[in-house]
Design an enzyme around this catalytic site. Structure first.
Site, PDB file in Angstrom:
ATOM      1  N   THR A 125       0.913  -1.343  -0.026  1.00 55.63           N
ATOM      2  CA  THR A 125       0.048  -0.155   0.142  1.00 55.63           C
ATOM      3  C   THR A 125       0.875   1.281   0.050  1.00 55.63           C
ATOM      4  OG1 THR A 125      -1.936  -1.081   1.068  1.00 55.63           O
ATOM      5  CG2 THR A 125      -1.598   1.228   1.174  1.00 55.63           C
ATOM      6  N   GLU A 155      -3.748  -4.706  -2.752  1.00 60.78           N
ATOM      7  CA  GLU A 155      -4.104  -5.930  -2.214  1.00 60.78           C
ATOM      8  C   GLU A 155      -5.335  -5.751  -1.344  1.00 60.78           C
ATOM      9  OE1 GLU A 155      -3.562  -9.367  -3.070  1.00 60.78           O
ATOM     10  OE2 GLU A 155      -5.141  -9.499  -1.677  1.00 60.78           O
ATOM     11  N   LEU A 157      -6.768  -8.225   0.721  1.00 57.90           N
ATOM     12  CA  LEU A 157      -6.825  -9.268   1.561  1.00 57.90           C
ATOM     13  C   LEU A 157      -6.897  -8.862   3.118  1.00 57.90           C
ATOM     14  CD1 LEU A 157      -3.910 -10.380   2.658  1.00 57.90           C
ATOM     15  CD2 LEU A 157      -4.116 -11.469   0.393  1.00 57.90           C
ATOM     16  N   LYS A 208      -6.804   1.935  -3.343  1.00 56.32           N
ATOM     17  CA  LYS A 208      -6.457   1.144  -2.080  1.00 56.32           C
ATOM     18  C   LYS A 208      -6.532   2.111  -1.126  1.00 56.32           C
ATOM     19  CE  LYS A 208      -4.866  -1.220   0.806  1.00 56.32           C
ATOM     20  NZ  LYS A 208      -5.103  -2.920   1.083  1.00 56.32           N
ATOM     21  N   ASN A 212      -9.540   1.819   1.874  1.00 55.20           N
ATOM     22  CA  ASN A 212      -9.266   1.592   3.409  1.00 55.20           C
ATOM     23  C   ASN A 212      -9.894   2.587   4.390  1.00 55.20           C
ATOM     24  OD1 ASN A 212      -8.233  -1.035   3.418  1.00 55.20           O
ATOM     25  ND2 ASN A 212      -6.055  -0.493   4.030  1.00 55.20           N
ATOM     26  N   PHE A 253     -18.815  -3.887   8.389  1.00 49.21           N
ATOM     27  CA  PHE A 253     -17.997  -2.521   8.920  1.00 49.21           C
ATOM     28  C   PHE A 253     -18.934  -1.809   9.625  1.00 49.21           C
ATOM     29  CE2 PHE A 253     -13.284  -3.020   8.052  1.00 49.21           C
ATOM     30  CZ  PHE A 253     -13.537  -4.575   7.569  1.00 49.21           C
ATOM     31  N   CYS A 264      -2.952  -1.786   9.076  1.00 47.46           N
ATOM     32  CA  CYS A 264      -3.436  -1.147   7.637  1.00 47.46           C
ATOM     33  C   CYS A 264      -4.349  -0.051   7.775  1.00 47.46           C
ATOM     34  CB  CYS A 264      -3.967  -2.171   6.927  1.00 47.46           C
ATOM     35  SG  CYS A 264      -3.113  -3.459   6.535  1.00 47.46           S
ATOM     36  N   ARG A 331      -0.413  -5.273  16.167  1.00 48.38           N
ATOM     37  CA  ARG A 331      -0.111  -3.769  15.939  1.00 48.38           C
ATOM     38  C   ARG A 331      -1.001  -2.778  16.121  1.00 48.38           C
ATOM     39  NH1 ARG A 331       2.904  -5.444  10.357  1.00 48.38           N
ATOM     40  NH2 ARG A 331       1.468  -6.951  10.209  1.00 48.38           N
TER      41      ARG A 331
HETATM   42  C1  UGA Z   1      -7.769  -4.154   6.081  1.00 47.85           C
HETATM   43  C2  UGA Z   1      -8.896  -4.175   4.876  1.00 47.85           C
HETATM   44  O1  UGA Z   1      -9.947  -4.725   5.446  1.00 47.85           O
HETATM   45  C3  UGA Z   1      -8.409  -4.967   3.757  1.00 47.85           C
HETATM   46  O2  UGA Z   1      -9.262  -5.092   2.759  1.00 47.85           O
HETATM   47  C4  UGA Z   1      -7.002  -4.484   3.466  1.00 47.85           C
HETATM   48  O3  UGA Z   1      -6.256  -5.296   2.673  1.00 47.85           O
HETATM   49  C5  UGA Z   1      -6.104  -4.570   4.487  1.00 47.85           C
HETATM   50  O4  UGA Z   1      -6.617  -3.557   5.597  1.00 47.85           O
HETATM   51  C6  UGA Z   1      -4.828  -3.942   4.121  1.00 47.85           C
HETATM   52  O5  UGA Z   1      -4.817  -2.870   3.703  1.00 47.85           O
HETATM   53  O6  UGA Z   1      -3.668  -4.943   3.783  1.00 47.85           O
HETATM   54  P1  UGA Z   1      -7.188  -5.842   8.085  1.00 47.85           P
HETATM   55  O7  UGA Z   1      -6.210  -4.786   8.692  1.00 47.85           O
HETATM   56  O8  UGA Z   1      -6.611  -7.156   8.104  1.00 47.85           O
HETATM   57  O9  UGA Z   1      -7.478  -5.498   6.627  1.00 47.85           O
HETATM   58  O10 UGA Z   1      -8.512  -5.916   9.260  1.00 47.85           O
HETATM   59  P2  UGA Z   1     -10.399  -5.322   9.000  1.00 47.85           P
HETATM   60  O11 UGA Z   1     -10.786  -6.783   8.957  1.00 47.85           O
HETATM   61  O12 UGA Z   1     -10.472  -4.426   8.060  1.00 47.85           O
HETATM   62  O13 UGA Z   1     -10.269  -4.798  10.611  1.00 47.85           O
HETATM   63  C7  UGA Z   1      -9.467  -3.754  10.816  1.00 47.85           C
HETATM   64  C8  UGA Z   1     -10.200  -3.210  12.279  1.00 47.85           C
HETATM   65  O14 UGA Z   1     -11.236  -2.619  12.196  1.00 47.85           O
HETATM   66  C9  UGA Z   1      -9.848  -4.174  13.444  1.00 47.85           C
HETATM   67  O15 UGA Z   1      -9.211  -3.703  14.362  1.00 47.85           O
HETATM   68  C10 UGA Z   1     -11.335  -4.756  13.431  1.00 47.85           C
HETATM   69  O16 UGA Z   1     -11.643  -5.360  14.766  1.00 47.85           O
HETATM   70  C11 UGA Z   1     -12.051  -3.345  13.228  1.00 47.85           C
HETATM   71  N1  UGA Z   1     -13.407  -3.407  12.887  1.00 47.85           N
HETATM   72  C12 UGA Z   1     -13.850  -3.919  11.657  1.00 47.85           C
HETATM   73  C13 UGA Z   1     -14.402  -2.642  13.489  1.00 47.85           C
HETATM   74  O17 UGA Z   1     -14.144  -2.232  14.653  1.00 47.85           O
HETATM   75  N2  UGA Z   1     -15.909  -2.783  13.288  1.00 47.85           N
HETATM   76  C14 UGA Z   1     -16.237  -3.589  12.059  1.00 47.85           C
HETATM   77  O18 UGA Z   1     -17.207  -3.275  11.671  1.00 47.85           O
HETATM   78  C15 UGA Z   1     -15.342  -4.013  11.261  1.00 47.85           C
END
Ligand code: UGA
Length: 451
Positions: A125, A155, A157, A208, A212, A253, A264, A331
């Site tokens: 990113t 990406e 994921l 990207k 996010n 979300f 991220c 992190r």
């Molecule tokens: C995020 C994005 O969802 C991915 O699409 C992206 O590829 C990735 O960053 C990246 O840039 O590499 P990730 O950091 O693995 O993925 O985690 P998420 O599932 O997005 O969750 C992020 C945070 O938001 C977590 O702390 C989660 O607990 C929080 N969250 C998520 C909430 O507080 N409420 C929600 O409804 C969803």
């Protein structure tokens, strides 16, 4: 038909390793490399350096099949490959901008080892216009006769579901400047049968960061709605369901709680704000998203204080330390800030997480009785004056609350993720405090807001 044979993946972290193993599983020849020789050694032995469900068996399978190999010699990986995926880290600098030194370093190595046409694909990113800098850097160090294309293929994921996400992407974004780059990438991803958005380099990079940032915005939005629900006796879980069924809004979300963390969302939001400022675009909307998120931990700690009154010398169980379930990544995890705040208040903490305890130990060494690492959720709850749920691992949703009622010092649960069923807890005799939903408190304190 495309003429590429070998795919090189430069950087074997949370993005690079699942990507490399995923391409190998699709049948391609893949060579992975990382400047961290210890990491390369671990991977060569079929072990993932981090916890990611489904990754290790797939890694072992593809190493054994000879479709995936690793080397700590980055130059060798460059020379052996036709397509190179840049998956190195882009951490945050103190001013919020992205630190691109790892990208620059790896691109210089690519330039020094260019032995014919290569397609260099940026997957890390990065801020918009980084691909332009990559092109400029390649020409500077490899000379203007060098033959290459640069593409951007962000990406999407998620940690915890990375393998599933690799094979089932919602979309594939391809930023290109040449027909050959476009054809190669379309060919490469054809087996996944996913919708593809083909665009220019700058647009792919913006997609990207915008994705996010929008996800972070949704979370901060629902967290503010949660606060309003709490103040008015409404239930944010039902509000999320009620608005999420509108396809223009979408149900994902919209889980209110202690806020977003991870490597991220917080970093990418900061970098996007920074890049907007650099281009004189007032994106203060995103600063507000960030401010709301930063206030979540304080809100949670105040909720604990309201439930328990005095925190000094209270024993608190903390369930869940990873920034989200199914990962050992801590992190920017809200848990770290919560632990710090509660220790400052003089509480004794009993911590449990199914995967992340070893990582948290590096930050907070065990210091009995103030900080104790426990081998199970039940052990953490034993003797606790309250259970604080910080990460919504599945096992916490399946606990036997009648049994827990026997081991806790006080039956109080503060659910920072709204993932427990308040009615079940009430049946077992617990007080329940969620984030933006009605509390279940003992009769004598009914009417006192938990907010
Ligand atoms: C995020 C994005 O969802 C991915 O699409 C992206 O590829 C990735 O960053 C990246 O840039 O590499 P990730 O950091 O693995 O993925 O985690 P998420 O599932 O997005 O969750 C992020 C945070 O938001 C977590 O702390 C989660 O607990 C929080 N969250 C998520 C909430 O507080 N409420 C929600 O409804 C969803």
């Amino acid at each position: 038909m495309a003429e590429f044979k070998t795919i090189g993946v430069l950087g074997l972290g949370h993005v690079g390793l699942p990507t490399a193993v995923g391409f190998a599983e699709l049948g391609y020849q893949v060579i992975g490399t990382d400047s961290d020789a210890k990491k390369v050694e671990t991977i060569a032995q079929g072990k993932s350096p981090f916890y990611e469900p489904e990754l290790e068996p797939l890694l072992q399978k593809n190493l054994a099949a000879g479709r995936f190999r690793v080397t700590s010699d980055v130059g060798e990986a460059v020379r052996a490959s036709d397509i190179l995926f840049v998956c190195v880290g882009t951490p945050q600098r103190p001013d919020g901008s992205a630190d691109l030194s790892q990208v620059e370093a790896v691109i210089r190595t690519v330039a020094e080892n260019l032995n014919g046409y290569k397609l260099i694909v940026e997957k890390s990113t990065v801020p918009v216009q980084t691909a332009q800098w990559i092109k400029r850097t390649l020409i500077r160090y490899a000379g203007s006769n060098a033959t290459f294309d640069v593409a951007s293929n962000p990406e999407f994921l998620r940690e915890g579901t990375a393998v599933h996400d690799f094979f089932h992407p919602d979309r594939i974004v391809i930023g290109v400047e040449s027909e050959r780059a476009k054809e190669w990438l379309l060919e490469l991803y054809r087996p996944l049968n996913a919708p593809v958005v083909v665009t220019d380099l700058n647009t792919a990079e913006i997609i990207k960061h915008a994705a996010n940032s929008f996800l972070a915005l949704k979370i901060s939005f629902i967290n503010m709605v949660a606060d309003l629900c709490e103040a008015t006796g409404a239930d944010v879980v039902k509000v999320a369901e009620g608005i999420g069924l509108d396809p223009r809004i979408g149900k994902h979300f919209l889980q209110a709680g202690v806020g977003y963390g991870g490597y991220c969302l917080p970093k990418d939001l900061k970098a996007f704000i920074h890049i907007a400022e650099e281009h004189n675009v007032d994106f203060s909307l995103l600063k507000e998203v960030e401010r709301i998120n930063e206030a979540r931990v304080d809100r949670f700690v105040r909720k604990v204080q309201k439930a328990l009154w005095v925190l000094k010398d209270k024993t608190l169980a903390i369930w869940g330390l990873a920034f989200k379930p199914n990962t050992d990544d801590i992190r920017e995890a809200p848990s770290l800030k919560i632990i710090r705040r509660l220790l400052d208040e003089g509480a004794n903490l009993r911590l449990y997480d199914p995967a992340a305890m070893a990582n948290v130990r590096q930050v907070f060494p065990e210091d009995s009785p103030r900080l104790v690492y426990c081998q199970s959720a039940l052990k953490a709850a034993t003797g606790a004056h309250a259970i604080l749920l910080v990460t919504e691992w599945d096992e916490f949703k399946q606990m036997d609350w009648n049994w827990l009622r026997q081991v806790v010092a006080l039956p109080i649960v503060i659910d920072g993720r709204n993932c427990l069923d308040p009615a079940r807890l009430q049946e077992a005799g617990f007080e329940y405090y969620g984030m933006g939903r009605p509390s279940i408190a003992p009769a004598q304190v009914v009417g006192v807001s938990s907010g």
